[in-house]
Design an enzyme around this catalytic site. Structure first.
Site, PDB file in Angstrom:
ATOM      1  N   THR A   1       0.833  -1.202   0.000  1.00 44.43           N
ATOM      2  CA  THR A   1       0.000   0.000   0.000  1.00 44.43           C
ATOM      3  C   THR A   1       0.871   1.257   0.000  1.00 44.43           C
ATOM      4  OG1 THR A   1      -0.091   0.231   2.410  1.00 44.43           O
ATOM      5  CG2 THR A   1      -1.715  -1.253   1.380  1.00 44.43           C
TER       6      THR A   1
ATOM      7  N   HIS B   1       1.059   3.286   2.317  1.00 42.04           N
ATOM      8  CA  HIS B   1       1.455   3.589   3.699  1.00 42.04           C
ATOM      9  C   HIS B   1       2.970   3.768   3.785  1.00 42.04           C
ATOM     10  CE1 HIS B   1       1.110   3.719   8.029  1.00 42.04           C
ATOM     11  NE2 HIS B   1       2.002   2.739   8.143  1.00 42.04           N
TER      12      HIS B   1
END
Length: 183
Positions: A89, A91
Site C-alpha cells: 500500500t 502507507h
C-alpha cells in the site's frame, strides 16, 4: 549495486565536555532494530558519549519523541533508528516521507539528529544496512549526530552580538575625546 560503491566516513569528532545522546528506536522489526542499535551504541561509546535509549512503536512516533525529549530534558543530540519496508500500500510513502520530514524540521530548528531510519524495498536490504559489520547505518546515524553536536558547540562558543563589544581596555566609548574618559 550500493555495496560496491566506496563511501567516505568521517572520523568521530572529539569533545572536551561530555556529550549526552538520546537514541530513539522503533523495534517494529526487532532484528533490524537490534543491529541498528548495536551499531549506534558502539559508535557513541567509542566517541566517549553517554546515551539513553527509548523505544517507540513505529517510525512516525520517533520525531515526536525527540521533540518531547528536547523540550523536557538536556540531551545534546539524538539518534533516530527504525526501519520501513515497502509493502503493498501507499502507507510506505507516508511513513517514509513524514518521519523524514519531521526529523528534518526538528533539525532545522537546531536539534542535532542523526537519522538512521532505514527505508528499504525488502528485508534483505534492511539486513545489510542494519548489520554493524555491514553497512552499519546505526553507527553512521550516531556519528552524524555527534558531528552535528560538535558543529553546534563550535558555533555556540563564538562570541555573539550585533556588532557591539563589551567595554574593556581597548574600547573607546562614544563621546570620549581621548579614549580614557568614561561617560
Amino acid at each position: 549495486m550500493a555495496a560496491s560503491v566506496q563511501h567516505t566516513v568521517l572520523p568521530a569528532p572529539e569533545f572536551d565536555k561530555p556529550v549526552k545522546i538520546l537514541i530513539v528506536v522503533s523495534p517494529y522489526y526487532s532484528d533490524i532494530a537490534k543491529g541498528l542499535l548495536s551499531g549506534a551504541k558502539a559508535a557513541l561509546e567509542a566517541a566517549g558519549a553517554t546515551f539513553e535509549v527509548v523505544e517507540m512503536p513505529g517510525a512516525l512516533e520517533i520525531p515526536t519523541a525527540i521533540g518531547i525529549a528536547d523540550r523536557h530534558s538536556n540531551f545534546d543530540g539524538f539518534v533516530a533508528l527504525g526501519c520501513v519496508i515497502r509493502g503493498e500500500t501507499t502507507h510506505y510513502e507516508t511513513v517514509c516521507n513524514d518521519s523524514s520530514r519531521a526529523l528534518q524540521l526538528l533539525g532545522l530548528q537546531g536539534l542535532c539528529i542523526g537519522n538512521g531510519i532505514l527505508t528499504v524495498e525488502n528485508k534483505a536490504q534492511a539486513d545489510v544496512r542494519s548489520d554493524p559489520d555491514g553497512q552499519n547505518k546505526g553507527g553512521g546515524a550516531a556519528l552524524a549526530a555527534l558531528h552535528l553536536v560538535a558543529l553546534a558547540r563550535k558555533w555556540s562558543s563564538s562570541p555573539s552580538g550585533i556588532g557591539f563589544k563589551p567595554q574593556g581596555a581597548d574600547t573607546i566609548m562614544a563621546g570620549s575625546l581621548d579614549g580614557n574618559t568614561t561617560l
